[in-house]
Design an enzyme around this catalytic site. Structure first.
Site, PDB file in Angstrom:
ATOM      1  NE  ARG A  84     -10.694 -10.156  -0.805  1.00 19.51           N
ATOM      2  CZ  ARG A  84     -10.934  -9.391  -2.008  1.00 19.51           C
ATOM      3  NH1 ARG A  84     -11.561 -10.005  -3.205  1.00 19.51           N
ATOM      4  NH2 ARG A  84     -10.972  -8.253  -1.743  1.00 19.51           N
TER       5      ARG A  84
ATOM      6  CE  LYS B  17      -3.710  -1.848   2.734  1.00 17.91           C
ATOM      7  NZ  LYS B  17      -4.933  -1.677   1.788  1.00 17.91           N
TER       8      LYS B  17
HETATM    9  N1  BES Z   1      -7.958  -3.776   4.797  1.00 23.01           N
HETATM   10  C1  BES Z   1      -7.804  -3.474   3.548  1.00 23.01           C
HETATM   11  C2  BES Z   1      -9.367  -2.764   3.143  1.00 23.01           C
HETATM   12  C3  BES Z   1      -9.557  -1.356   3.919  1.00 23.01           C
HETATM   13  C4  BES Z   1      -9.538  -0.146   3.153  1.00 23.01           C
HETATM   14  C5  BES Z   1     -10.023  -1.282   5.214  1.00 23.01           C
HETATM   15  C6  BES Z   1      -9.567   0.980   3.897  1.00 23.01           C
HETATM   16  C7  BES Z   1     -10.178  -0.038   5.960  1.00 23.01           C
HETATM   17  C8  BES Z   1     -10.008   1.245   5.196  1.00 23.01           C
HETATM   18  C9  BES Z   1      -8.173  -4.565   2.741  1.00 23.01           C
HETATM   19  O1  BES Z   1      -7.135  -5.575   3.012  1.00 23.01           O
HETATM   20  C10 BES Z   1      -7.696  -4.493   1.358  1.00 23.01           C
HETATM   21  O2  BES Z   1      -6.594  -3.958   1.199  1.00 23.01           O
HETATM   22  N2  BES Z   1      -8.541  -4.310   0.359  1.00 23.01           N
HETATM   23  C11 BES Z   1      -7.979  -4.304  -1.015  1.00 23.01           C
HETATM   24  C12 BES Z   1      -8.873  -5.056  -1.920  1.00 23.01           C
HETATM   25  C13 BES Z   1      -8.250  -5.420  -3.230  1.00 23.01           C
HETATM   26  C14 BES Z   1      -6.593  -5.434  -3.423  1.00 23.01           C
HETATM   27  C15 BES Z   1      -9.090  -6.379  -4.362  1.00 23.01           C
HETATM   28  C16 BES Z   1      -8.817  -2.749  -1.294  1.00 23.01           C
HETATM   29  O3  BES Z   1      -9.857  -2.604  -1.066  1.00 23.01           O
HETATM   30  O4  BES Z   1      -8.010  -2.095  -2.107  1.00 23.01           O
HETATM   31 MN    MN Z   2      -5.352  -5.584   2.300  1.00 25.31          MN
END
Ligand code: BES
Ligand code: MN
Ligand code: ZN
Length: 494
Positions: free
Chosen positions: A350, A276
């Site tokens: 997931r 990230k």
């Molecule tokens: N933990 C994050 C989702 C999240 C984002 C929680 C903002 C709280 C605030 C999750 O693990 C994630 O990174 N999801 C990705 C999925 C994508 C790579 C398919 C996302 O939402 O960008």
């Molecule tokens: Mn994530």
């Protein structure tokens, strides 16, 4: 374990007469109708007002206070007896819901924690039906907790005593139990990832279990291996902090099949190799909010002695980067046997939940509810205040919705049409851990989870939006919110 108490809990008690002269401050709710000429005031306000010869009514008629929802006005009581200060809290139209009661009390307390106070009297009870009285108590406790847990000079001065006018002991006890569960959940989430990681979360769970009277089981990395939890292990592989699975049991329902509540406990989400950017990573200590919610709910269920069998499962891992990290293109054979192709290591929640849900299914529950800060896409769809609900069972979805409506924690259902299934089909393995592009990201994540719940009625709640707040509101600090703790307690009870 977290024995450092930045914001000590206040003593709580009930009182009949807030004009006895012992109180520093009296909190009273006033509706918009009450402010308008001819509207009725709570009787307690009349008593204060009579002492002060109508000064409050003069404030109202000069427009100093309108009674709007969330509005507050702190005034000195000109009378020589009774509370020295009076805080008016606006109740808006005054519908008298549990959510409004919780928020009014939290707003009131937050307004008066700017300095130390011995006794604060809360006279909100007569503005709400008695079914809301425990929510006033937990809301007041909510106002005593915040995110600044490492500031040398406390930013919140918790009053020594909160005295509730006209609330019975039973409602105070219930409100305290629920308020404590919500605040502990917030505290676990607000603690940095260097303090709360899978092992320390498990230690917290053991302590909660001991204190509340829950059975607890902790699977360490060896047990996870033996149980075939390869998905949890894969996500945790890049970290020096090994993953854990915590299983909590409350037995209050005899031979009945249990309810299962499952939480995503990614104690820090760097994104892994699909790293990230800093902006998206800075609050990712909050990525275990689902697991913290499960622990908070289980604590409350045990302490309230709810007559149901409930199993709480927390899947704990830290998503980090090292030579051991799981990689793009990896295929994981999950505990259930379903194979998963990893195309983005940031879609880790997931993957963890795949194994946790399988363990839950093995317990033969009559329903599963999972909570997860799962997708940014859910934030895009519903904003920061509303959780997404996805289900394979209309009836169960309605029951969970009913509970969250009653507690004033908004959730909104997203569809689970079969046509989304093909978006997660794998090329090499059964399924892949991302959809096709970004579209419908909250739903494709839920579709992935659905593959691991077999035929069990299941609700997935994506709390990525409401679990952790960027900025404060009158009724709550920024940071962890403890969202859905109250709703799930209600759902389990109902
Ligand atoms: N933990 C994050 C989702 C999240 C984002 C929680 C903002 C709280 C605030 C999750 O693990 C994630 O990174 N999801 C990705 C999925 C994508 C790579 C398919 C996302 O939402 O960008
Ligand atoms: Mn994530
Ligand atoms: Zn995550």
């Amino acid at each position: 374990m977290l024995d450092r108490l930045p914001f000590p809990a206040p003593a709580l008690r009930t009182i009949e007469d807030p004009t006895d002269g012992e109180s520093d401050l009296l909190i009273v709710g006033v509706t918009e109708g009450g402010v308008r000429e001819g509207g009725t005031h709570p009787s307690v306000l009349g008593r204060v007002d009579i002492d002060g010869r109508g000064w409050l009514d003069r404030c109202f008629s000069r427009g100093a206070f309108a009674g709007k929802l969330g509005e507050t006005l702190l005034v000195a009581n000109p009378a020589t007896q009774g509370p020295a200060m009076v805080l008016l809290v606006g109740l808006g139209a005054g519908h008298g819901s549990r959510g409004d009661a919780f928020r009014a009390a939290a707003t009131g307390i937050r307004r008066v924690t700017d300095r130390p106070r011995k006794r604060v009297d809360i006279a909100l009870a007569e503005s709400f039906p008695s079914s809301c009285h425990d929510a006033i108590v937990s809301g007041a406790m909510h106002g005593c907790e915040g995110q600044a847990i490492y500031q040398t000079d406390a930013s919140i001065h918790v009053p020594e005593t909160l005295a509730f006018v006209g609330i019975e002991d039973k409602a105070i006890r219930r409100g305290r139990t629920i308020g404590d569960a919500v605040n502990r959940t917030r505290r676990w989430v607000n603690e940095p990832a260097s303090v709360i990681y899978p092992e320390t979360f498990a230690t917290e769970a053991r302590e909660v279990a001991e204190e509340a009277g829950l059975e607890v089981e902790v699977w360490d990395e060896k047990r996870l291996e033996a149980e075939g939890c390869r998905a949890i292990l894969a996500v945790g592989a890049g970290s020096t902090k090994p993953p854990r699975l915590v299983i909590l049991r409350h037995r209050g329902g005899g031979d009945e099949p249990p309810l299962a509540i499952v939480g995503k406990g990614v104690t820090f989400d760097s994104g892994g190799l699909s790293i990230k950017p800093g902006d998206g990573m800075k609050d990712m200590k909050c990525d275990m909010a689902g697991a913290a919610t499960v622990l908070g709910v289980m604590q409350a269920i045990a302490k309230l002695g709810i007559k149901k069998n409930v199993i709480g499962l927390c899947g704990l891992a830290e998503n980090m980067i090292s030579g051991e990290s799981y990689k793009l293109g990896d295929v994981i054979e999950t505990r259930s046997g379903t194979t998963v192709e990893i195309l983005n290591t940031d879609a880790e929640g997931r993957v963890v939940l795949a194994d946790v849900l399988d363990v839950a299914v093995q317990q033969q529950p009559c329903a599963i509810v999972d909570l997860a800060t799962l997708t940014g896409a859910c934030l895009v769809a519903l904003g920061t205040e509303v959780a997404g609900l996805m289900t394979n069972d209309t009836e169960l979805g309605r029951a969970v919705r009913g509970a969250s409506d009653a507690e004033g924690e908004p959730v909104w259902e997203l569809p689970m049409f079969e046509l989304y299934d093909e978006l997660i089909k794998g090329k090499v393995a059964d399924i892949k851990n991302v959809g096709e592009g970004r579209w419908g990201g909250a739903i494709t994540a839920a579709k992935f989870l659905e593959r691991f719940v077999a035929e069990v009625p299941w609700v997935h709640i994506d709390i990525a939006g409401p679990a952790f707040a960027d900025s404060p509101k009158p009724h709550r600090d920024a940071g962890a919110t403890g969202v859905m703790v109250r709703s799930l307690i209600r759902w389990v009870e109902g």
